[in-house]
Design an enzyme around this catalytic site. Structure first.
Site, PDB file in Angstrom:
ATOM      1  N   CYS A   2      -2.194   9.061   2.900  1.00 46.55           N
ATOM      2  CA  CYS A   2      -1.980   8.579   1.536  1.00 46.55           C
ATOM      3  C   CYS A   2      -3.141   8.962   0.629  1.00 46.55           C
ATOM      4  O   CYS A   2      -2.982   9.060  -0.586  1.00 46.55           O
ATOM      5  CB  CYS A   2      -1.765   7.069   1.531  1.00 46.55           C
ATOM      6  N   GLU A  36       0.885  -1.165   0.000  1.00 46.44           N
ATOM      7  CA  GLU A  36       0.000   0.000   0.000  1.00 46.44           C
ATOM      8  C   GLU A  36       0.916   1.205   0.000  1.00 46.44           C
ATOM      9  O   GLU A  36       1.523   1.538   1.018  1.00 46.44           O
ATOM     10  CB  GLU A  36      -0.921  -0.029   1.222  1.00 46.44           C
TER      11      GLU A  36
END
Length: 524
Positions: A289, A255
Site C-alpha cells: 500500500c 487502512e
C-alpha cells in the site's frame, strides 16, 4: 453485498483439506502464485460459524480484559516466542501463498510483528493509564479519563502482507484488552490459520478466532455484532465494509489504498534517490500500500535519474529462490497492472524496461519503467499495485507538490532533497498520512509512529499510542474533592448567581483590565 479483502483488498487443521482427505461441502482453493499449483482446499465458513466464533471470543473477553496490562503483555510475549520458534515454517507458509522472497518475508512480516509486540509490551501500559484532566472552573472537582476495552474486534486482512497486516491489528486489540475474530484474505488463508495456531493455549486459546472464506464470510463478520471492525484492503471494499457496519453503527478502522508519490528535487542525491526509488517501486513486486507509484522528478535531473534507475532495475534478480523480488500474488491484480500499462502506452507513454510477464508458469511480471506519463493515464491516478515505475518530469518542486496532491489517495509519500528546509516545507504540505524524507516506505517499520491515511486512503491509525487507543473506549470520570450539601447551580437557583456568574466570567476570561474590572449592572 459481500465483503472481501481484495487487492488493495481457534485455528486448527479442520479448516484445511489436502490430498487424500474429504473436503467440507463448501470449500475454496488456495494456490502457489509462483507455480499456479494447488496448496490446499479451505473451508468456506458461513454466518452460523462466524457467529459461533464471535460467541467464543466474547465468552473470554471479560476474563481477558480483567487481566492487568502486564499480565496480557506477558502472554503476548509468549506468543512472540512461539512465532520465533516456528519462524522457518511461517516463512514457508507466507512465501507459498504470496510468492514473495524468504528474506523479504522475514524482514517485512516476522520482524515487523516482533518489533510491534515489543513496543506495545514496553510502552502500552503507560498509553492506557488513566489521565488526570483539569476541572477548569470546577476547582472543587477532580476529573480523569480512562481507556477501556471495546469487547470483540473483527479483523479482515489482505493478501499482500498476510502476516503483518493480520497480526498488527490482532495484537494491538489484544494488548488493549479485547478478543479478536480474524478473517484472513481468501487468497492467503493458510497464513491466517497459522496465526490462529500461534494463539492456541490451554487457558487463553479462544482470545483469537479465525474464520475462513470470501466476501460472504467477511460480511457476516461485519454484521455479527462485533464491537469494532478493522479492515485493510481496497477503497471499494472499504466503502462496503463501512456501509455494512453503519447498519449497526459499528465503528471501523480502515487502512485502504494508496498512490504514493515520490518527489525528486534538483539537488537530490541521485545515486541514493535512484536506488531508493527502484526499491520503493518494486519490493514485494509493487504490492504494498506504501509502494511508490508516482515519480515527479525535476526536469534538470530527470534524464540522469532515469538512466540510474534503468541501471538499478537491470540488476534486480527475479526468481523463485534467493532473488530480490518474487512473483505477484493475485491473478486479477496482475491483469490490472497490464491494463494500466496498456492505457499509458496508448496515450503516449514509453516503456524503457520490462512491461510484460515472464515466460514461465506463475504470476511473474517484469519490473517496468515508463516515461512520458501524465495524469490522463490510469497509471498515474489509480492504484496499480504492481512492479511499475512511471516517471514524470516537472519544472520545479511546487509543480511536483501540486501533482502529488492531485489524488484521491493520501497514504504515504516521500521527498528527496539535500535542502532540509525545503524537505520539511514540502513534507508539511503533502496531503498524506505519512511522509519520508530521503527515504521511502519504511516509516511503517517504526512501531511508535502512527500509520494511516487521509482522503480515501483510510480512517484511523495503527501503531503508536494512537493505534492502541483505536481499540479502546475512552470514559470520562468526575468526582468531588470535597463534599458539600449542594451545588450552587442546583434548585432553587440562588438570586445572586447571575451577578456572581458575570462578575466571575469577566475576571477569569477578560483580556483587558477594563473588562476584568467591569462591575455587574442589573438590567431588569
Amino acid at each position: 453485498m459481500s465483503i472481501t479483502a481484495e487487492p488493495r483488498t481457534p485455528a486448527d487443521n479442520s479448516s484445511v483439506t489436502t490430498a487424500g482427505t474429504q473436503p467440507p461441502l463448501n470449500t475454496f482453493e488456495t494456490l502457489d502464485p509462483r507455480t499456479n499449483t494447488l496448496i490446499a482446499e479451505i473451508e468456506e465458513m458461513g454466518p452460523a460459524q462466524v457467529e459461533r466464533a464471535v460467541d467464543r471470543a466474547r465468552n473470554l473477553a471479560g476474563a481477558w480484559s480483567a487481566l492487568t496490562y502486564k499480565e496480557r503483555s506477558r502472554h503476548l510475549l509468549h506468543v512472540r516466542d512461539r512465532l520465533l520458534d516456528s519462524a522457518e515454517e511461517l516463512v514457508d507458509t507466507i512465501c507459498a501463498e504470496t510468492g514473495k522472497q524468504r528474506a523479504e518475508a522475514v524482514t517485512t512480516e516476522l520482524m515487523a510483528v516482533c518489533e510491534t509486540i515489543g513496543w506495545y509490551a514496553k510502552n502500552g501500559g503507560q498509553v492506557l493509564m488513566p489521565q488526570s484532566v483539569s476541572p477548569g472552573l470546577m476547582a472543587h472537582k477532580k476529573a480523569w479519563k480512562r481507556y477501556e476495552p471495546l469487547g470483540v474486534v473483527g479483523v479482515i486482512s489482505p493478501w499482500n502482507y498476510p502476516f503483518t497486516l493480520s497480526m498488527t491489528p490482532v495484537i494491538t486489540a489484544l494488548f488493549a484488552g479485547n478478543t479478536v475474530v480474524l478473517k484472513p484474505s481468501e487468497v492467503t488463508p493458510t497464513v491466517g490459520l497459522a496465526i490462529g495456531k500461534l494463539f492456541e493455549d490451554e487457558n487463553w486459546g479462544d482470545i483469537v478466532q479465525v474464520v475462513t472464506g470470501g466476501g460472504a464470510t467477511g460480511e457476516a463478520l461485519v454484521r455479527s455484532g462485533v464491537d469494532k471492525v478493522c479492515f485493510t484492503g481496497s477503497v471499494r471494499t472499504g466503502k462496503r465494509v463501512m456501509a455494512a457496519a453503519a447498519d449497526s453503527l459499528t465503528p471501523v478502522l480502515l487502512e485502504l489504498g494508496g498512490k504514493d508519490p515520490m518527489i525528486v528535487c534538483a539537488d537530490a542525491d541521485l545515486a541514493r534517490a535512484s536506488k531508493g526509488a527502484v526499491w520503493g517501486a518494486f519490493q514485494n513486486s509493487g504490492q504494498t500500500c506504501m509502494s511508490v507509484e508516482r515519480f515527479y522528478v525535476d526536469e534538470t535531473v530527470v534524464e540522469d535519474f532515469v538512466e540510474r534507475v534503468l541501471v538499478e532495475t537491470a540488476q534486480i534478480r527475479q526468481n523463485a529462490s534467493g532473488g530480490d523480488i518474487g512473483s505477484m500474488t493475485f491473478a486479477p491484480q496482475l491483469a490490472i497492472v497490464e491494463e494500466h500499462i496498456a492505457d499509458a502506452v496508448k496515450k503516449g507513454a514509453r516503456i524503457l524496461a520490462g512491461g510484460k510477464r515472464l515466460d514461465q508458469p506463475g504470476l511473474w511480471f517484469e519490473p517496468t519503467v515508463l516515461v512520458d506519463v501524465d495524469h490522463t493515464m490510469s497509471i498515474m491516478v489509480e492504484e496499480t499495485f504492481g512492479p511499475v515505475m512511471p516517471i514524470m518530469s516537472v519544472k520545479d518542486p511546487e509543480e511536483a507538490l501540486r501533482l502529488a496532491n492531485d489524488s484521491i489517495y493520501g497514504l504515504n509519500s516521500s521527498v528527496w532533497t539535500s535542502d532540509q528546509h525545503l524537505a520539511i516545507s514540502i513534507a508539511n504540505r503533502l496531503e498524506a498520512g505519512n511522509v519520508c524524507i530521503n527515504d521511502c516506505i519504511v516509516s511503517y517499520a517504526i512501531p511508535g509512529l502512527p500509520f494511516g491515511g487521509v482522503k480515501q486512503s483510510g480512517i484511523g491509525r495503527v501503531h503508536g499510542p494512537e493505534g492502541l487507543r483505536e481499540f479502546s473506549s475512552v470514559k470520562s470520570v468526575m468526582s468531588s474533592r470535597v463534599t458539600t450539601p449542594r451545588e450552587m447551580w442546583w434548585f432553587p437557583v440562588p438570586n445572586a448567581l447571575e451577578a456572581l456568574g458575570i462578575t466571575s466570567a469577566r475576571a477569569r476570561f477578560g483580556t483587558t483590565l477594563a473588562t476584568r474590572m467591569k462591575r455587574f449592572k442589573r438590567t431588569t
